[in-house]
Design a protein around this motif. Sequence first.
Motif, PDB file in Angstrom:
ATOM      1  N   MET A  92       0.823  -1.130   0.023  1.00 53.08           N
ATOM      2  CA  MET A  92      -0.032   0.014  -0.108  1.00 53.08           C
ATOM      3  C   MET A  92       0.841   1.447  -0.028  1.00 53.08           C
ATOM      4  N   LEU A  93       2.030   1.145   0.794  1.00 52.18           N
ATOM      5  CA  LEU A  93       2.903   2.178   0.678  1.00 52.18           C
ATOM      6  C   LEU A  93       3.828   2.339  -0.411  1.00 52.18           C
ATOM      7  N   GLN A  94       4.455   1.372  -1.119  1.00 52.62           N
ATOM      8  CA  GLN A  94       5.497   1.463  -1.904  1.00 52.62           C
ATOM      9  C   GLN A  94       5.236   0.629  -3.409  1.00 52.62           C
ATOM     10  N   GLY A  95       4.347  -0.479  -3.120  1.00 49.29           N
ATOM     11  CA  GLY A  95       4.290  -1.481  -4.331  1.00 49.29           C
ATOM     12  C   GLY A  95       3.206  -1.231  -5.124  1.00 49.29           C
ATOM     13  N   GLU A  96       2.636  -2.250  -5.715  1.00 51.01           N
ATOM     14  CA  GLU A  96       1.657  -2.244  -6.608  1.00 51.01           C
ATOM     15  C   GLU A  96       0.245  -1.556  -6.156  1.00 51.01           C
ATOM     16  N   LEU A  97       0.357  -1.523  -4.760  1.00 52.60           N
ATOM     17  CA  LEU A  97      -1.195  -1.014  -4.333  1.00 52.60           C
ATOM     18  C   LEU A  97      -0.924   0.529  -3.898  1.00 52.60           C
ATOM     19  N   ALA A  98       0.096   1.126  -4.138  1.00 57.45           N
ATOM     20  CA  ALA A  98       0.490   2.408  -3.743  1.00 57.45           C
ATOM     21  C   ALA A  98      -0.208   3.689  -4.363  1.00 57.45           C
ATOM     22  N   SER A  99      -0.863   3.239  -5.638  1.00 60.25           N
ATOM     23  CA  SER A  99      -1.591   4.344  -6.224  1.00 60.25           C
ATOM     24  C   SER A  99      -2.752   3.377  -6.886  1.00 60.25           C
ATOM     25  N   ILE A 100      -3.975   4.436  -7.107  1.00 61.95           N
ATOM     26  CA  ILE A 100      -5.127   3.643  -7.464  1.00 61.95           C
ATOM     27  C   ILE A 100      -5.138   3.193  -8.882  1.00 61.95           C
ATOM     28  N   ARG A 101      -4.275   3.753  -9.999  1.00 61.97           N
ATOM     29  CA  ARG A 101      -4.136   3.193 -11.086  1.00 61.97           C
ATOM     30  C   ARG A 101      -3.567   2.036 -11.227  1.00 61.97           C
ATOM     31  N   ARG A 102      -2.339   1.855 -10.398  1.00 60.21           N
ATOM     32  CA  ARG A 102      -1.587   0.888 -10.530  1.00 60.21           C
ATOM     33  C   ARG A 102      -2.262  -0.471  -9.759  1.00 60.21           C
ATOM     34  N   SER A 103      -3.133  -0.062  -8.674  1.00 63.16           N
ATOM     35  CA  SER A 103      -3.613  -1.262  -7.961  1.00 63.16           C
ATOM     36  C   SER A 103      -4.849  -1.567  -8.323  1.00 63.16           C
ATOM     37  N   LEU A 104      -5.531  -1.011  -9.205  1.00 62.65           N
ATOM     38  CA  LEU A 104      -7.031  -1.291  -9.411  1.00 62.65           C
ATOM     39  C   LEU A 104      -7.349  -2.785 -10.107  1.00 62.65           C
ATOM     40  N   LEU A 105      -6.200  -2.867 -11.117  1.00 66.30           N
ATOM     41  CA  LEU A 105      -6.552  -4.175 -11.859  1.00 66.30           C
ATOM     42  C   LEU A 105      -6.475  -5.410 -10.839  1.00 66.30           C
ATOM     43  N   PRO A 106      -5.436  -5.636 -10.019  1.00 65.15           N
ATOM     44  CA  PRO A 106      -5.397  -6.825  -9.078  1.00 65.15           C
ATOM     45  C   PRO A 106      -6.492  -6.381  -8.003  1.00 65.15           C
ATOM     46  N   VAL A 107      -6.726  -5.381  -7.508  1.00 61.71           N
ATOM     47  CA  VAL A 107      -7.914  -5.167  -6.491  1.00 61.71           C
ATOM     48  C   VAL A 107      -9.298  -5.505  -6.985  1.00 61.71           C
ATOM     49  N   LEU A 108      -9.597  -5.206  -8.415  1.00 62.39           N
ATOM     50  CA  LEU A 108     -10.897  -5.625  -8.921  1.00 62.39           C
ATOM     51  C   LEU A 108     -10.844  -7.307  -9.204  1.00 62.39           C
ATOM     52  N   ALA A 109      -9.539  -7.550  -9.641  1.00 64.48           N
ATOM     53  CA  ALA A 109      -9.546  -8.924  -9.963  1.00 64.48           C
ATOM     54  C   ALA A 109      -9.753 -10.001  -8.582  1.00 64.48           C
ATOM     55  N   ALA A 110      -9.197  -9.343  -7.629  1.00 66.82           N
ATOM     56  CA  ALA A 110      -9.241 -10.117  -6.151  1.00 66.82           C
ATOM     57  C   ALA A 110     -10.631 -10.217  -5.642  1.00 66.82           C
ATOM     58  N   LEU A 111     -11.417  -9.105  -6.043  1.00 63.59           N
ATOM     59  CA  LEU A 111     -12.926  -8.849  -5.707  1.00 63.59           C
ATOM     60  C   LEU A 111     -13.574  -9.855  -6.071  1.00 63.59           C
ATOM     61  N   GLY A 112     -13.490 -10.038  -7.845  1.00 62.51           N
ATOM     62  CA  GLY A 112     -14.240 -10.886  -8.497  1.00 62.51           C
ATOM     63  C   GLY A 112     -13.880 -12.492  -8.140  1.00 62.51           C
ATOM     64  N   GLY A 113     -12.475 -12.321  -7.783  1.00 57.83           N
ATOM     65  CA  GLY A 113     -12.246 -13.788  -7.200  1.00 57.83           C
ATOM     66  C   GLY A 113     -12.584 -14.293  -5.967  1.00 57.83           C
ATOM     67  N   MET A 114     -13.250 -13.310  -5.111  1.00 62.65           N
ATOM     68  CA  MET A 114     -13.710 -13.586  -3.877  1.00 62.65           C
ATOM     69  C   MET A 114     -15.328 -13.916  -3.979  1.00 62.65           C
ATOM     70  N   LEU A 115     -15.915 -13.014  -4.680  1.00 63.04           N
ATOM     71  CA  LEU A 115     -17.365 -12.916  -5.068  1.00 63.04           C
ATOM     72  C   LEU A 115     -17.744 -14.113  -5.725  1.00 63.04           C
ATOM     73  N   PHE A 116     -17.276 -14.530  -6.784  1.00 63.83           N
ATOM     74  CA  PHE A 116     -17.684 -15.738  -7.612  1.00 63.83           C
ATOM     75  C   PHE A 116     -17.674 -16.963  -6.849  1.00 63.83           C
ATOM     76  N   PRO A 117     -16.559 -17.357  -6.215  1.00 63.53           N
ATOM     77  CA  PRO A 117     -16.647 -18.608  -5.212  1.00 63.53           C
ATOM     78  C   PRO A 117     -17.600 -18.374  -4.286  1.00 63.53           C
ATOM     79  N   ALA A 118     -17.871 -17.485  -3.389  1.00 61.31           N
ATOM     80  CA  ALA A 118     -18.906 -17.210  -2.346  1.00 61.31           C
ATOM     81  C   ALA A 118     -20.182 -17.373  -2.920  1.00 61.31           C
ATOM     82  N   LEU A 119     -20.351 -17.076  -4.214  1.00 61.01           N
ATOM     83  CA  LEU A 119     -21.810 -17.179  -4.795  1.00 61.01           C
ATOM     84  C   LEU A 119     -21.977 -18.644  -5.079  1.00 61.01           C
ATOM     85  N   ILE A 120     -20.838 -19.462  -5.594  1.00 59.58           N
ATOM     86  CA  ILE A 120     -21.114 -20.635  -6.068  1.00 59.58           C
ATOM     87  C   ILE A 120     -21.334 -21.540  -5.129  1.00 59.58           C
ATOM     88  N   TYR A 121     -20.564 -21.318  -3.944  1.00 54.77           N
ATOM     89  CA  TYR A 121     -20.674 -21.837  -2.629  1.00 54.77           C
ATOM     90  C   TYR A 121     -22.054 -21.905  -2.194  1.00 54.77           C
TER      91      TYR A 121
END
Length: 409
Positions: A92-121
């Motif tokens: 969050m301070l130095q890496g891929e999550l340090a800026s909105i633009r840089r972190s948005l793709l893995p953030v959205l991908a992670a959210l989808g990757g959490m939501l779909f399995p929970a829905l299937i279960y």
Amino acid sequence: MITHLHKKLITPLRTFLEDSRSAGILLMVCTAVSLVLANLTPTGQAYVGWWTRDVFGKIVQGHLPDSAEGWINDVWMSFFFFFVGAEIKREMLQGELASIRRSLLPVLAALGGMLFPALIYTLFNHDTLYHHGWGIPMATDIAFSLGVLSLLGKRVPVQLKIFLMALAIIDDLGAVVTIALFYASDLHTGYLLLAGGIVGLLALCNGMKVKHPGIYFLLGGVLWWSLFHSGVHPTIAGVALGFALPLSRLDQVEYFLHKPVHFVILPLFALANTAVVFPHSGEEILHSTIGMGVMLGLFVGKPLGIFFSSFIATRVGVASLPSQTSYRQLLGAGMLGGIGFTMSIFTTSLAFHTADVQAVAKLSILLGSLCSAIFGYLYLYGLARQTRTRIPETPSYPAIQEEFAVSVA
């Protein structure tokens, strides 16, 4: 003689310990050993029962965990969660999550990757007694997923490894929040207030730039004890400590704890939590709503959620693909995201309290994770053979983290 011994034994051992794939390989070995001891030896029942037997109760009298499994899951895994909190803070301070633009793709991908399995279960278990286990297939195991991806070496770009690592870190954050909010039980206000006060003291120490790690760990111990009695799982104390410790001290503490956590605590966790007896028939898992929800959540829900979230985000222009990567490679990374293991097994111990139910869930996690690892590896390997591209390899965690720093600079 000593030089020969050093070359033959000590140097390979040091290489093994420093290899980023070693943690994942060791977890696989411990899992296999535990399953063999539980199912294929005459002492299997005794082995399974030992982990949960009350061996400390007379000593700790309810103030601390009373079984070996309790000490591993509640006490020692707090150090693993410290690493989770520290890694999230660093990114969050130095890496891929340090800026909105840089972190948005893995953030959205992670959210989808959490939501779909929970829905299937939930589709399989919404009207059953086991609906509370929806958080089990949500998590991605960092060590396993990156370990499998690193086996592909130069066949995959380092940017794909960075994407998967960032995704898994955010995934862990989601798992921590899920555990704190949805898997707490019998909350005790007094202990929660004490825990809140300790968190405030940790934040105050950070704000006053107190740098001595001992002060933070002392407060972290009190925080762990208060959370243990509050109804909130005490490993959350490790996350809070990882966030509170000054960034300038994180490298020092992580270096000191890295090998004990990844080569002692996590293997013990694997041994204790995979000490389960196979059902007499595999149909018990395949016909179980828990088994189907967990396996399909990991094997199907994870790649679908990660891929579709990434595809939509890049198509609408809110994020962009990592350089030198393609949508097909993102799908392969999504498959490897279905390797749940550590966090999924941990969540199982919180969601269910019956040994038989836990056994079905844990075996389903192992099967879903194994399928995700095999199919993800074979898919990316076949994709690399088609494209016939070879990209410089950066397999280790330190090297990936260095790439983060370079991208920020």
